[in-house]
Scaffold this motif. Structure first.
Motif, PDB file in Angstrom:
ATOM      1  N   GLY A  73       1.868  -0.401 -18.025  1.00 49.08           N
ATOM      2  CA  GLY A  73       3.319  -0.379 -18.036  1.00 49.08           C
ATOM      3  C   GLY A  73       3.912  -1.724 -17.669  1.00 49.08           C
ATOM      4  N   THR A  74       3.291  -2.385 -16.727  1.00 48.37           N
ATOM      5  CA  THR A  74       3.793  -3.701 -16.335  1.00 48.37           C
ATOM      6  C   THR A  74       3.794  -4.635 -17.539  1.00 48.37           C
ATOM      7  OG1 THR A  74       2.993  -3.369 -14.082  1.00 48.37           O
ATOM      8  CG2 THR A  74       3.403  -5.646 -14.765  1.00 48.37           C
ATOM      9  N   HIS A  98      11.449  -1.776 -10.661  1.00 48.02           N
ATOM     10  CA  HIS A  98      10.060  -2.252 -10.692  1.00 48.02           C
ATOM     11  C   HIS A  98       9.976  -3.689 -11.190  1.00 48.02           C
ATOM     12  CE1 HIS A  98       5.702  -2.144 -11.601  1.00 48.02           C
ATOM     13  NE2 HIS A  98       5.654  -1.128 -10.761  1.00 48.02           N
ATOM     14  N   GLU A 150      15.684   2.334 -15.244  1.00 51.97           N
ATOM     15  CA  GLU A 150      14.356   2.889 -14.962  1.00 51.97           C
ATOM     16  C   GLU A 150      14.479   4.411 -14.920  1.00 51.97           C
ATOM     17  OE1 GLU A 150      12.211   0.480 -11.904  1.00 51.97           O
ATOM     18  OE2 GLU A 150      11.903   2.424 -10.977  1.00 51.97           O
ATOM     19  N   ASN A 154      11.976   5.097  -9.694  1.00 50.79           N
ATOM     20  CA  ASN A 154      10.867   5.334  -8.762  1.00 50.79           C
ATOM     21  C   ASN A 154      11.302   5.205  -7.308  1.00 50.79           C
ATOM     22  OD1 ASN A 154       8.533   5.201  -7.228  1.00 50.79           O
ATOM     23  ND2 ASN A 154       7.431   3.844  -8.615  1.00 50.79           N
ATOM     24  N   ASP A 183      12.742   1.117 -18.738  1.00 45.49           N
ATOM     25  CA  ASP A 183      11.417   1.272 -18.137  1.00 45.49           C
ATOM     26  C   ASP A 183      11.208   2.774 -18.002  1.00 45.49           C
ATOM     27  OD1 ASP A 183       9.460   1.837 -16.245  1.00 45.49           O
ATOM     28  OD2 ASP A 183       9.902   0.093 -15.002  1.00 45.49           O
ATOM     29  N   ALA A 185       8.452   4.491 -17.369  1.00 48.26           N
ATOM     30  CA  ALA A 185       7.146   4.819 -16.781  1.00 48.26           C
ATOM     31  C   ALA A 185       6.983   6.335 -16.663  1.00 48.26           C
ATOM     32  CB  ALA A 185       6.997   4.156 -15.418  1.00 48.26           C
ATOM     33  N   ARG A 186       8.011   7.004 -16.132  1.00 45.03           N
ATOM     34  CA  ARG A 186       7.965   8.468 -15.969  1.00 45.03           C
ATOM     35  C   ARG A 186       9.023   9.144 -16.852  1.00 45.03           C
ATOM     36  NH1 ARG A 186       6.958   6.284 -11.027  1.00 45.03           N
ATOM     37  NH2 ARG A 186       4.918   6.766 -10.123  1.00 45.03           N
ATOM     38  N   ASP A 211       4.499   5.345 -19.752  1.00 41.69           N
ATOM     39  CA  ASP A 211       3.199   5.107 -19.110  1.00 41.69           C
ATOM     40  C   ASP A 211       2.355   6.375 -19.201  1.00 41.69           C
ATOM     41  OD1 ASP A 211       1.237   3.834 -17.641  1.00 41.69           O
ATOM     42  OD2 ASP A 211       2.653   3.076 -16.157  1.00 41.69           O
ATOM     43  N   LYS A 214       0.493   7.678 -15.252  1.00 42.39           N
ATOM     44  CA  LYS A 214       1.151   8.334 -14.119  1.00 42.39           C
ATOM     45  C   LYS A 214       0.818   9.830 -14.216  1.00 42.39           C
ATOM     46  CE  LYS A 214       2.750   4.414 -12.683  1.00 42.39           C
ATOM     47  NZ  LYS A 214       4.000   3.691 -12.716  1.00 42.39           N
TER      48      LYS A 214
HETATM   49  C1  LIG Z   1       4.085   2.349 -12.352  1.00 35.12           C
HETATM   50  C2  LIG Z   1       5.368   1.772 -12.799  1.00 35.12           C
HETATM   51  C3  LIG Z   1       5.400   0.619 -13.612  1.00 35.12           C
HETATM   52  C4  LIG Z   1       4.151  -0.144 -13.977  1.00 35.12           C
HETATM   53  O1  LIG Z   1       3.227   0.584 -14.697  1.00 35.12           O
HETATM   54  P1  LIG Z   1       1.657   0.186 -14.620  1.00 35.12           P
HETATM   55  O2  LIG Z   1       1.064   1.000 -15.705  1.00 35.12           O
HETATM   56  O3  LIG Z   1       1.230   0.585 -13.243  1.00 35.12           O
HETATM   57  O4  LIG Z   1       1.554  -1.280 -14.844  1.00 35.12           O
HETATM   58  C5  LIG Z   1       6.616   0.170 -14.047  1.00 35.12           C
HETATM   59  N1  LIG Z   1       7.750   0.798 -13.717  1.00 35.12           N
HETATM   60  C6  LIG Z   1       7.767   1.893 -12.938  1.00 35.12           C
HETATM   61  C7  LIG Z   1       9.063   2.550 -12.632  1.00 35.12           C
HETATM   62  C8  LIG Z   1       6.581   2.408 -12.426  1.00 35.12           C
HETATM   63  O5  LIG Z   1       6.604   3.477 -11.643  1.00 35.12           O
END
Ligand SMILES: *Cc1c(COP(=O)(O)O)cnc(C)c1O
Length: 355
Positions: A73-74, A98, A150, A154, A183, A185-186, A211, A214
């Motif tokens: 995700g990064t 993040h 985001e 998070n 972003d 991620a979730r 992502d 997670k």
């Molecule tokens: C975990 C996370 C990331 C990064 O994802 P990775 O796969 O760990 O690199 C980016 N943004 C948020 C909000 C996250 O929780």
């Protein structure tokens, strides 16, 4: 933002309930089976059918033209920022985002852009806060290039941005010549919690990623989505950064498996988080931020003990949580924790706080 060490320390008892992070989920036997059976090819040459299938699926899910598979995700965030921004540009994002707090300063180091931090409760800024932050171009002000949100937020507590706010924020950004990035991620936690289809939720966002490591439980992988032109540029950065893969379809197959089998069950994680929060709220001296998804943030200041101290004592009894500040702890539910695990965690919390 300080994470407790995850490495098992010598003499530590075994972990019974791991609420440290949904990143610590392990591939299930069925997911591993799907990975073993994956068709593969040389991804850098566009020849991996399993990666193509995942990218097509993600483009359809998010309603975007194209997608690119990346290791993390990064890397999705960093490549998106590289495509959107020039050196010296401003990115408007929440103070706890993040990209600002947890990517090693990559935004500055790689894109050469800077984040203008916005305030707001629960890791979210309001449309009005964004309006107030607008600085019409001059020779003094940095160019405001991008607005980034985001979903879920998070460090904000796993909160879900409302569709109304997402839509309004994207409209403000676009009216003012800025691009929009999510972003995600979730993202699927938000989709399941809000009952809003992903494509609708992200409609105002020029780029978005999900992502798989997670709560979806895949061992690695994330997919960044956008227009054909955006993904072409993202691919160039993927190559430059050494993120192009060979037979990565083995990993993509795990991600596709998670879309088939691990999305609806995120609702169970949310129920478990709510149960955990209710139990924690009954403990003397603990205050809990009501969870909206799978992240439960709690504050230990009323106990007179730091979150690190409480986390250490929990760990000595086999329960792992993370700490995000002196008195702020986070417990995260995911597919490796069931309702019985939540009850175990709560009884250990009770023991530790009674001591
Ligand atoms: C975990 C996370 C990331 C990064 O994802 P990775 O796969 O760990 O690199 C980016 N943004 C948020 C909000 C996250 O929780």
């Amino acid at each position: 933002m300080v994470h407790a060490p995850t490495r098992p320390l010598a003499g530590m008892p075994p972990v019974r309930v791991n609420l440290y992070s949904d990143t610590q989920t392990r591939p299930t036997p069925a997911m591993k089976q799907a990975m073993m059976e994956a068709e593969t090819g040389d991804e850098q040459g566009g020849l991996d059918p399993s990666i193509d299938a995942l990218c097509d699926r993600m483009a359809a899910l998010t309603g975007k033209q194209a997608a690119v598979f990346l290791p993390s995700g990064t890397m999705c965030n960093q490549i998106a920022l590289l495509v959107h921004c020039q050196r010296g540009d401003n990115i408007l994002a929440h103070r706890t985002s993040h990209i600002l707090t947890s990517e090693g300063g990559g935004t500055a180091a790689q894109a050469g852009a800077q984040v203008m931090p916005l305030d707001g409760a629960g890791g979210q800024f309001s449309p009005d806060t964004l309006r107030e932050a607008l600085a019409p171009g001059s020779r003094h002000a940095p160019t405001q290039r991008l607005v980034s949100v985001e979903q879920t937020a998070n460090l904000g507590g796993g909160t879900v941005w409302s569709l109304a706010d997402l839509t309004e924020i994207a409209a403000i950004a676009h009216e003012n010549g800025m691009a929009t990035h999510m972003d995600g991620a979730r993202l699927m936690n938000a989709v399941v919690a809000a009952g809003v289809p992903a494509a609708e939720m992200v409609a105002g966002y020029d780029s978005v990623w999900l992502d798989f490591t997670k709560g979806l439980g895949a061992p690695l992988g994330a997919v960044l989505c956008g227009t054909h032109a955006f993904i072409d540029e993202a691919w160039r950065w993927k190559q430059r950064m050494g993120g192009a893969l060979r037979q990565g379809g083995i990993c993509a197959a795990g991600c596709t498996y998670s879309l088939d089998h691990h999305v609806d069950r995120l609702a169970d994680d949310h129920v478990n988080a709510a149960t955990l929060a209710r139990g924690l709220a009954q403990l003397q001296g603990i205050t809990v931020q009501a969870p909206q998804t799978n992240l439960v943030f709690f504050d230990t200041s009323g106990t007179g003990r730091t979150a690190g101290d409480v986390a250490h004592d929990l760990r000595m009894k086999g329960v792992m949580v993370s700490t995000m500040g002196t008195y702020r702890g986070r417990a995260c539910t995911h597919l490796d924790v069931d309702a019985a695990g939540i009850e175990t965690a709560l009884s250990v919390f009770r023991e530790v706080l009674a001591a």
